[in-house]
Design a protein around this motif. Structure first.
Motif, PDB file in Angstrom:
ATOM      1  N   PRO A   1       0.820  -1.212   0.000  1.00 27.49           N
ATOM      2  CA  PRO A   1       0.000   0.000   0.000  1.00 27.49           C
ATOM      3  C   PRO A   1       0.854   1.262   0.000  1.00 27.49           C
ATOM      4  O   PRO A   1       1.869   1.341   0.695  1.00 27.49           O
ATOM      5  N   ALA A   2       0.438   2.250  -0.777  1.00 22.96           N
ATOM      6  CA  ALA A   2       1.225   3.471  -0.923  1.00 22.96           C
ATOM      7  C   ALA A   2       0.999   4.457   0.217  1.00 22.96           C
ATOM      8  O   ALA A   2       1.912   5.187   0.607  1.00 22.96           O
ATOM      9  N   MET A   3      -0.231   4.488   0.770  1.00 25.47           N
ATOM     10  CA  MET A   3      -0.568   5.492   1.783  1.00 25.47           C
ATOM     11  C   MET A   3      -0.908   4.898   3.142  1.00 25.47           C
ATOM     12  O   MET A   3      -0.407   5.346   4.170  1.00 25.47           O
ATOM     13  N   GLY A   4      -1.778   3.926   3.142  1.00 24.35           N
ATOM     14  CA  GLY A   4      -2.277   3.390   4.398  1.00 24.35           C
ATOM     15  C   GLY A   4      -1.878   1.954   4.621  1.00 24.35           C
ATOM     16  O   GLY A   4      -0.829   1.490   4.182  1.00 24.35           O
ATOM     17  N   ARG A   5      -2.777   1.230   5.282  1.00 28.71           N
ATOM     18  CA  ARG A   5      -2.503  -0.168   5.616  1.00 28.71           C
ATOM     19  C   ARG A   5      -3.148  -1.144   4.652  1.00 28.71           C
ATOM     20  O   ARG A   5      -2.841  -2.325   4.664  1.00 28.71           O
ATOM     21  N   ARG A   6      -4.088  -0.645   3.807  1.00 27.34           N
ATOM     22  CA  ARG A   6      -4.847  -1.557   2.952  1.00 27.34           C
ATOM     23  C   ARG A   6      -4.903  -1.071   1.509  1.00 27.34           C
ATOM     24  O   ARG A   6      -4.762   0.116   1.231  1.00 27.34           O
ATOM     25  N   LYS A   7      -5.161  -2.033   0.632  1.00 27.22           N
ATOM     26  CA  LYS A   7      -5.498  -1.748  -0.759  1.00 27.22           C
ATOM     27  C   LYS A   7      -6.915  -2.267  -0.996  1.00 27.22           C
ATOM     28  O   LYS A   7      -7.309  -3.292  -0.431  1.00 27.22           O
ATOM     29  N   VAL A   8      -7.675  -1.579  -1.839  1.00 23.03           N
ATOM     30  CA  VAL A   8      -9.036  -1.996  -2.173  1.00 23.03           C
ATOM     31  C   VAL A   8      -9.157  -2.084  -3.685  1.00 23.03           C
ATOM     32  O   VAL A   8      -8.769  -1.156  -4.400  1.00 23.03           O
ATOM     33  N   PHE A   9      -9.720  -3.186  -4.150  1.00 25.50           N
ATOM     34  CA  PHE A   9      -9.925  -3.403  -5.581  1.00 25.50           C
ATOM     35  C   PHE A   9     -11.415  -3.571  -5.843  1.00 25.50           C
ATOM     36  O   PHE A   9     -12.058  -4.449  -5.270  1.00 25.50           O
ATOM     37  N   ILE A  10     -11.955  -2.706  -6.668  1.00 24.02           N
ATOM     38  CA  ILE A  10     -13.363  -2.771  -7.045  1.00 24.02           C
ATOM     39  C   ILE A  10     -13.442  -3.236  -8.489  1.00 24.02           C
ATOM     40  O   ILE A  10     -12.876  -2.602  -9.393  1.00 24.02           O
ATOM     41  N   VAL A  11     -14.114  -4.351  -8.713  1.00 27.97           N
ATOM     42  CA  VAL A  11     -14.317  -4.876 -10.072  1.00 27.97           C
ATOM     43  C   VAL A  11     -15.781  -4.647 -10.424  1.00 27.97           C
ATOM     44  O   VAL A  11     -16.662  -5.405 -10.025  1.00 27.97           O
ATOM     45  N   GLY A  12     -16.064  -3.562 -11.133  1.00 32.49           N
ATOM     46  CA  GLY A  12     -17.429  -3.226 -11.490  1.00 32.49           C
ATOM     47  C   GLY A  12     -17.941  -4.048 -12.655  1.00 32.49           C
ATOM     48  O   GLY A  12     -17.168  -4.429 -13.537  1.00 32.49           O
ATOM     49  N   ASP A  13     -19.242  -4.338 -12.655  1.00 33.74           N
ATOM     50  CA  ASP A  13     -19.847  -5.153 -13.720  1.00 33.74           C
ATOM     51  C   ASP A  13     -19.051  -6.444 -13.912  1.00 33.74           C
ATOM     52  O   ASP A  13     -18.630  -6.788 -15.019  1.00 33.74           O
ATOM     53  N   ALA A  14     -18.853  -7.164 -12.808  1.00 32.62           N
ATOM     54  CA  ALA A  14     -17.992  -8.342 -12.829  1.00 32.62           C
ATOM     55  C   ALA A  14     -18.521  -9.453 -13.725  1.00 32.62           C
ATOM     56  O   ALA A  14     -17.773 -10.366 -14.091  1.00 32.62           O
ATOM     57  N   GLU A  15     -19.814  -9.398 -14.093  1.00 27.88           N
ATOM     58  CA  GLU A  15     -20.326 -10.419 -15.014  1.00 27.88           C
ATOM     59  C   GLU A  15     -19.647 -10.347 -16.371  1.00 27.88           C
ATOM     60  O   GLU A  15     -19.681 -11.307 -17.153  1.00 27.88           O
ATOM     61  N   ARG A  16     -18.993  -9.225 -16.670  1.00 31.64           N
ATOM     62  CA  ARG A  16     -18.279  -9.095 -17.937  1.00 31.64           C
ATOM     63  C   ARG A  16     -16.967  -9.882 -17.938  1.00 31.64           C
ATOM     64  O   ARG A  16     -16.222  -9.849 -18.907  1.00 31.64           O
ATOM     65  N   LEU A  17     -16.685 -10.595 -16.869  1.00 30.72           N
ATOM     66  CA  LEU A  17     -15.541 -11.497 -16.841  1.00 30.72           C
ATOM     67  C   LEU A  17     -15.802 -12.771 -17.635  1.00 30.72           C
ATOM     68  O   LEU A  17     -14.881 -13.492 -17.972  1.00 30.72           O
ATOM     69  N   VAL A  18     -17.094 -13.087 -17.889  1.00 29.77           N
ATOM     70  CA  VAL A  18     -17.423 -14.421 -18.380  1.00 29.77           C
ATOM     71  C   VAL A  18     -17.832 -14.514 -19.842  1.00 29.77           C
ATOM     72  O   VAL A  18     -17.285 -15.319 -20.588  1.00 29.77           O
ATOM     73  N   PRO A  19     -18.797 -13.706 -20.341  1.00 29.32           N
ATOM     74  CA  PRO A  19     -19.514 -14.132 -21.529  1.00 29.32           C
ATOM     75  C   PRO A  19     -18.867 -13.850 -22.876  1.00 29.32           C
ATOM     76  O   PRO A  19     -19.532 -13.592 -23.846  1.00 29.32           O
ATOM     77  N   GLN A  20     -17.531 -13.883 -22.948  1.00 24.90           N
ATOM     78  CA  GLN A  20     -16.872 -13.646 -24.222  1.00 24.90           C
ATOM     79  C   GLN A  20     -15.633 -14.505 -24.317  1.00 24.90           C
ATOM     80  O   GLN A  20     -15.102 -14.966 -23.312  1.00 24.90           O
ATOM     81  N   ARG A  21     -15.161 -14.707 -25.529  1.00 27.51           N
ATOM     82  CA  ARG A  21     -13.998 -15.552 -25.741  1.00 27.51           C
ATOM     83  C   ARG A  21     -12.813 -15.019 -24.938  1.00 27.51           C
ATOM     84  O   ARG A  21     -12.480 -13.849 -24.994  1.00 27.51           O
ATOM     85  N   GLY A  22     -12.147 -15.910 -24.203  1.00 34.08           N
ATOM     86  CA  GLY A  22     -11.007 -15.513 -23.405  1.00 34.08           C
ATOM     87  C   GLY A  22     -11.376 -15.036 -22.020  1.00 34.08           C
ATOM     88  O   GLY A  22     -10.532 -14.955 -21.136  1.00 34.08           O
ATOM     89  N   MET A  23     -12.645 -14.685 -21.801  1.00 31.77           N
ATOM     90  CA  MET A  23     -13.032 -14.168 -20.502  1.00 31.77           C
ATOM     91  C   MET A  23     -13.021 -15.259 -19.437  1.00 31.77           C
ATOM     92  O   MET A  23     -12.907 -14.980 -18.262  1.00 31.77           O
TER      93      MET A  23
END
Length: 311
Positions: free
Chosen positions: A103-125
């Motif tokens: 972490p650059a500033m604090g104690r934690r990092k947070v990762f937000i993956v918006g519209d995560a359903e877009r991980l699946v329905p296409q070639r390579g996803m």
């Protein structure tokens, strides 16, 4: 419904100097302005160019995400991603690289993956979703990953098994109405009633383009059914396509077609065939952006989609 806004608030809670999302400390202000170095918001992208190798692809995703965050700082009321935007394997590689950093500033990092359903329905996803699994199984102790999705059933079961599920209820119509009036300036009663009804409790839908998408939807439906109506039909449909419309109505039709196929998947269609069909649409969109004749693309795509059952 505000899922990604909720995710950003959770990020404030996690990095707040007072640990209560005070909204006043430096960390909270940086999250609010989308500039906190330890809060990483990943959104679906449709890259305009391709990298020659994996490292270049990751670099392009990083640049595109930075541009998107800049745009969202300037205009917080952003529209939904296009029909072919996705979280590709390069985006997941970028996430995994950032996950390994201190972490650059604090104690934690947070990762937000918006519209995560877009991980699946296409070639390579599938590869992208599986790569993310490793991070979900054993995330670093200093990191929190938040996925948001409007269609949790579209996520891989193995992804769903590794997350804590929180359902976000629809917004009351009265709140949607107030937003439409105060933020969008909609005052005509008939328009207000129709827009609120169409939003179905989702303020984000009020921001969708209100132009006539009927033509694109109709063309998408015609293309999807062309291959099942005889050998000549795809070619007749292709010849009716304006040859120099690649960046206008043609790409709008492809976006509508991707949405139509995604909707078929939600109703229990043959997943593998639908995944392959959406991959073909992705290819067609890429060809169109490369100025390939839309008539030729339409003919090839109609044949490729001939085996896809639809209702």
């Amino acid at each position: 419904m505000g899922k990604q806004r909720l995710a950003l608030w959770l990020a404030q809670c996690l990095v707040c100097e007072k640990e209560e999302a005070c909204g006043e400390c430096r960390a909270c202000r940086l999250v609010g302005s989308l500039q906190h170095p330890d809060v990483h918001w990943f959104v679906p992208l449709e890259l305009s160019k391709k990298g020659a190798d994996a490292d270049k692809q990751v670099e392009l995703v990083a640049e595109a995400l930075a541009e998107e965050m800049t745009a969202r700082r300037e205009q917080a009321m952003y529209q939904a991603p296009g029909g072919l935007a996705s979280h590709g394997i390069a985006a997941v590689r970028l996430l995994l690289r950032r996950l390994s950093l201190t972490p650059a500033m604090g104690r934690r990092k947070v990762f937000i993956v918006g519209d995560a359903e877009r991980l699946v329905p296409q070639r390579g996803m599938e590869d992208a979703a599986n790569a993310l699994l490793k991070a979900l199984e054993e995330p670093p102790a200093d990191s929190v990953i938040v996925l948001t999705t409007a269609d949790p059933e579209a996520l891989l079961p193995t992804v769903m098994s590794r997350v804590v599920r929180v359902r976000v209820a629809r917004v009351a119509d009265s709140v949607v109405t107030d937003f439409a009036q105060q933020m969008l300036g909609i005052t005509t009663k008939a328009e207000l009633v129709e827009r609120v009804r169409s939003a179905e409790g989702c303020i984000g839908r009020l921001l969708a383009p209100t132009g006539d998408s009927g033509v694109a939807s109709r063309r998408a439906e015609e293309l999807l059914g062309a291959g099942q109506k005889g050998a000549a039909t795809p070619y007749a449909l292709a010849l009716s396509q304006m040859p120099f419309q690649a960046r206008g109505g043609f790409t709008e039709m492809l976006d509508a077609l991707a949405g139509r196929l995604r909707a078929e998947a939600k109703t229990g269609g043959e997943t593998q065939k639908l995944v392959e069909a959406i991959a073909r649409v992705m290819d067609a969109r890429e060809w169109a952006q490369g100025n390939v004749n839309p008539q030729l693309v339409t003919a090839v795509l109609a044949e490729d989609l001939a085996g896809v059952e639809h209702g």
